[in-house]
Scaffold this motif. Structure first.
Motif, short mmCIF file in Angstrom:
data_model
loop_
_atom_site.label_atom_id
_atom_site.label_comp_id
_atom_site.label_asym_id
_atom_site.label_seq_id
_atom_site.Cartn_x
_atom_site.Cartn_y
_atom_site.Cartn_z
N ASN A 106 27.21 27.33 29.41
CA ASN A 106 28.54 26.74 29.17
C ASN A 106 29.47 27.02 30.35
O ASN A 106 29.36 28.04 31.00
CB ASN A 106 29.17 27.34 27.90
CG ASN A 106 28.63 26.70 26.65
OD1 ASN A 106 28.51 25.49 26.57
ND2 ASN A 106 28.31 27.52 25.67
N LYS A 107 30.37 26.05 30.58
CA LYS A 107 31.44 26.24 31.55
C LYS A 107 32.57 26.98 30.86
O LYS A 107 32.74 26.82 29.66
CB LYS A 107 31.97 24.90 32.04
CG LYS A 107 31.08 24.18 33.01
CD LYS A 107 31.77 22.89 33.41
CE LYS A 107 30.94 22.04 34.32
NZ LYS A 107 31.60 20.76 34.62
N PRO A 108 33.38 27.73 31.55
CA PRO A 108 33.22 28.05 32.97
C PRO A 108 32.11 29.09 33.14
O PRO A 108 31.91 29.93 32.27
CB PRO A 108 34.58 28.63 33.36
CG PRO A 108 35.13 29.19 32.09
CD PRO A 108 34.58 28.34 30.98
N TRP A 109 31.39 29.02 34.24
CA TRP A 109 30.28 29.94 34.45
C TRP A 109 30.81 31.30 34.89
O TRP A 109 31.88 31.41 35.46
CB TRP A 109 29.30 29.40 35.47
CG TRP A 109 29.87 29.24 36.85
CD1 TRP A 109 30.14 30.22 37.75
CD2 TRP A 109 30.27 28.01 37.48
NE1 TRP A 109 30.68 29.70 38.89
CE2 TRP A 109 30.77 28.34 38.75
CE3 TRP A 109 30.26 26.68 37.09
CZ2 TRP A 109 31.24 27.39 39.64
CZ3 TRP A 109 30.74 25.73 37.97
CH2 TRP A 109 31.22 26.08 39.23
N ASP A 110 30.04 32.32 34.59
CA ASP A 110 30.29 33.67 35.08
C ASP A 110 29.46 33.80 36.36
O ASP A 110 28.24 33.64 36.32
CB ASP A 110 29.85 34.69 34.02
CG ASP A 110 29.96 36.11 34.54
OD1 ASP A 110 28.96 36.60 35.11
OD2 ASP A 110 31.03 36.72 34.36
#
Length: 155
Positions: A106-110
């Protein structure tokens, strides 16, 4: 591929800000190629060896899953990752079943998590390539043994 060579990633997203953020975050660690559409991504694949493909799901004209389905018709080697800002269970199911994805994110990515996922994806890529090479050597050795056995049977 030598260990010193950078992992080549194709990141496909219709949002220019996401492309710029991705490049800024990962260009030091990886060879990053960017595409703002599935068609552009396919064109990049024709001219470059890509190890990992990361694509956004929601894009106009061609979704991420549709893009990955097209990719699989010609390029089975790159490890595929689907990224989306929406939780769309049907997209996840399609990605797994039709796009043969390695990972769904899922966005936002880490940044740290994604870096680890990319490195793990590349390790799978590398092991598959190594496996193909070993199978090829095994087939060659088997053919040589069969040839020698036939020679022995004839004489």
């Amino acid at each position: 591929m030598e260990r010193s060579e950078k992992i080549s990633i194709l990141y496909v997203d219709d949002e220019i800000n996401n492309l710029n953020s991705f490049k800024a975050a990962f260009r030091r660690d990886f060879n990053v190629l960017l595409a703002s559409s599935g068609q552009e991504g396919l064109a990049i694949l024709e001219k470059n060896v890509i190890h990992v493909i990361i694509t956004d799901q929601r894009m106009p004209e061609m979704t991420g899953v549709d893009f990955l389905i097209e990719v699989l018709k010609k390029y089975t080697e790159p490890i595929r990752i689907l990224l989306t800002g929406y939780t769309d269970i049907n997209a996840v199911i399609d990605a797994v079943n039709k796009g043969h994805i390695y990972y769904y994110l899922n966005k936002p990515w880490d940044e740290q998590q994604l870096k680890i996922i990319i490195k793990n994806a590349y390790e799978i890529f590398r092991l598959r390539e190594e496996n193909k090479e070993l199978i090829s050597k095994l087939i060659d050795a088997n053919n040589q043994l069969e040839f020698l056995l036939r020679q022995k049977l004839i004489s």
